[in-house]
Design a protein around this motif. Structure first.
Motif, short mmCIF file in Angstrom:
data_model
loop_
_atom_site.label_atom_id
_atom_site.label_comp_id
_atom_site.label_asym_id
_atom_site.label_seq_id
_atom_site.Cartn_x
_atom_site.Cartn_y
_atom_site.Cartn_z
N ASP A 197 0.84 -1.20 0.00
CA ASP A 197 0.00 0.00 0.00
C ASP A 197 0.88 1.25 0.00
O ASP A 197 1.80 1.36 -0.80
N CYS A 198 0.61 2.21 0.91
CA CYS A 198 1.38 3.46 0.93
C CYS A 198 2.85 3.23 1.26
O CYS A 198 3.71 4.03 0.87
N TYR A 199 3.16 2.15 1.96
CA TYR A 199 4.54 1.88 2.35
C TYR A 199 5.44 1.73 1.13
O TYR A 199 6.61 2.14 1.16
N ALA A 200 4.90 1.17 0.05
CA ALA A 200 5.70 0.96 -1.16
C ALA A 200 6.21 2.29 -1.73
O ALA A 200 7.36 2.40 -2.17
N TYR A 201 5.36 3.31 -1.71
CA TYR A 201 5.76 4.62 -2.24
C TYR A 201 6.87 5.24 -1.39
O TYR A 201 7.76 5.92 -1.91
N CYS A 202 6.81 5.00 -0.09
CA CYS A 202 7.84 5.54 0.78
C CYS A 202 9.16 4.78 0.62
O CYS A 202 10.23 5.38 0.76
N LEU A 203 9.08 3.49 0.31
CA LEU A 203 10.30 2.75 -0.01
C LEU A 203 10.90 3.26 -1.32
O LEU A 203 12.12 3.33 -1.47
N LEU A 204 10.05 3.63 -2.26
CA LEU A 204 10.53 4.23 -3.51
C LEU A 204 11.23 5.55 -3.22
O LEU A 204 12.33 5.81 -3.72
N ALA A 205 10.60 6.39 -2.41
CA ALA A 205 11.20 7.68 -2.06
C ALA A 205 12.51 7.51 -1.31
O ALA A 205 13.40 8.37 -1.38
N SER A 206 12.66 6.39 -0.61
CA SER A 206 13.88 6.11 0.16
C SER A 206 14.98 5.50 -0.69
O SER A 206 16.09 5.29 -0.20
N GLY A 207 14.68 5.15 -1.94
CA GLY A 207 15.70 4.62 -2.83
C GLY A 207 15.84 3.12 -2.81
O GLY A 207 16.85 2.58 -3.27
N PHE A 208 14.83 2.38 -2.34
CA PHE A 208 14.90 0.93 -2.29
C PHE A 208 14.08 0.26 -3.39
O PHE A 208 14.26 -0.92 -3.67
N VAL A 209 13.17 1.00 -3.98
CA VAL A 209 12.26 0.51 -5.02
C VAL A 209 12.27 1.53 -6.15
O VAL A 209 12.50 2.72 -5.91
N ASP A 210 12.04 1.07 -7.37
CA ASP A 210 12.12 1.97 -8.52
C ASP A 210 10.77 2.33 -9.13
O ASP A 210 10.63 3.41 -9.71
N LEU A 211 9.78 1.45 -8.99
CA LEU A 211 8.47 1.68 -9.59
C LEU A 211 7.37 1.21 -8.65
O LEU A 211 7.52 0.17 -7.98
N VAL A 212 6.28 1.95 -8.61
CA VAL A 212 5.04 1.47 -8.01
C VAL A 212 3.95 1.69 -9.06
O VAL A 212 3.79 2.81 -9.56
N ILE A 213 3.24 0.62 -9.39
CA ILE A 213 2.20 0.69 -10.42
C ILE A 213 0.91 0.15 -9.82
O ILE A 213 0.88 -1.00 -9.34
N GLU A 214 -0.15 0.97 -9.83
CA GLU A 214 -1.41 0.55 -9.23
C GLU A 214 -2.59 1.09 -10.03
O GLU A 214 -2.42 1.91 -10.94
N ALA A 215 -3.78 0.64 -9.67
CA ALA A 215 -5.00 1.10 -10.32
C ALA A 215 -6.12 1.12 -9.30
O ALA A 215 -6.04 0.47 -8.25
N GLY A 216 -7.16 1.90 -9.61
CA GLY A 216 -8.31 1.96 -8.73
C GLY A 216 -8.11 2.79 -7.48
O GLY A 216 -8.88 2.68 -6.52
#
Length: 268
Positions: A197-216
């Motif tokens: 959920d929202c945690y994924a976007y914060c991991l992206l902002a922290s430099g651990f993840v490169d993409l978050v793709i979602e719908a709805g």
């Protein structure tokens, strides 16, 4: 109207942190406890809500009314107050209620602020782990359980084949076209992880993840996360490249050079 001044922004950020402190105090004692779970979606789907969601949103709205009575509120549980206000607080008291009710800590409280319809401030609080992520006026920060604030920065990843992509669940893609688009990108990346959920976007902002793709997604699912990701150096849009403020099909990229390549894959 212009973007809030630095001094005004600091005042708004103080309020955002106080809102998170207040909501966290309400939610924390309820996590990993036996709670009644209601279904907001009716018989044909499942959209859970608990008393923790509702009590936290009430606490946030109450503080906003007391501290910023000329501001509006857009909340997941209780709708909109003062829709004509220049400043609108956009609140999801527990983003990731499915994780919350199953005892997983991959959820958070989202507190965003719109000014004249544009996202200007965002905060995500995880009161169980003691983590907090937020946007400053020009940068983004996270505070971990040790209480120290650290600047967040997305990492460079210009090639799709090197990217780590996350999405909360494949169930978010409710049509075969949406699922095909996501899988088209996923097949090209290095690794795909589900949940967050929202945690994924914060991991992206922290430099651990490169993409978050979602719908709805709804407005309250994404508004708080947009300033966090963008001020960490990333980009957030809909799949067709429009502003993400109203939710829908969302893609967030840590490297702006990656973003346009992913948009092309999603829309091929």
């Amino acid at each position: 109207m212009p973007f809030p001044s630095r001094s005004r922004y600091k005042e708004l950020l103080v309020l955002a942190h106080d809102l998170a402190d207040q909501s966290g105090a309400v939610i924390r004692p309820q996590f990993r406890r036996a709670l009644a779970v209601a279904n907001k979606a009716g018989a044909d789907a499942f959209d859970p809500v608990t008393k923790a969601d509702q009590a936290a949103e009430r606490a946030i709205a109450r503080m906003i009314r007391g501290r910023a009575p000329d501001h509006g509120v857009i909340g997941e549980e209780y709708g909109t107050e003062r829709s004509d206000a220049a400043f609108q607080w956009v609140v999801d008291p527990i983003d990731g209620t499915r994780s919350f009710i199953t005892g997983m800590p991959l959820w958070g409280t989202l507190i965003g602020l719109l000014h004249e319809g544009a996202p200007v401030l965002g905060l995500m609080d995880q009161p169980f782990t003691g983590e907090r992520f937020w946007s400053g006026a020009t940068q983004a920060y996270r505070r971990e359980a040790d209480g120290k604030a650290r600047r967040m920065k997305t990492r460079a990843c210009p090639r799709v084949k090197d990217a780590i992509v996350m999405t909360t669940s494949p169930d978010l893609f409710t049509t075969s076209a949406e699922l095909d688009s996501f899988q088209r990108v996923s097949r090209e990346t290095r690794m795909t992880r589900y949940g967050g959920d929202c945690y994924a976007y914060c991991l992206l902002a922290s430099g651990f993840v490169d993409l978050v793709i979602e719908a709805g997604l709804k407005t309250y699912d994404i508004v708080a996360l947009i300033p966090i990701v963008e001020r960490a150096g990333g980009r957030v849009t809909t799949w067709d490249g429009r502003p993400a403020t109203n939710g829908g099909q969302i893609v967030a990229s840590g490297d702006p050079a990656l973003h346009d390549k992913v948009l092309k894959l999603l829309n091929r």
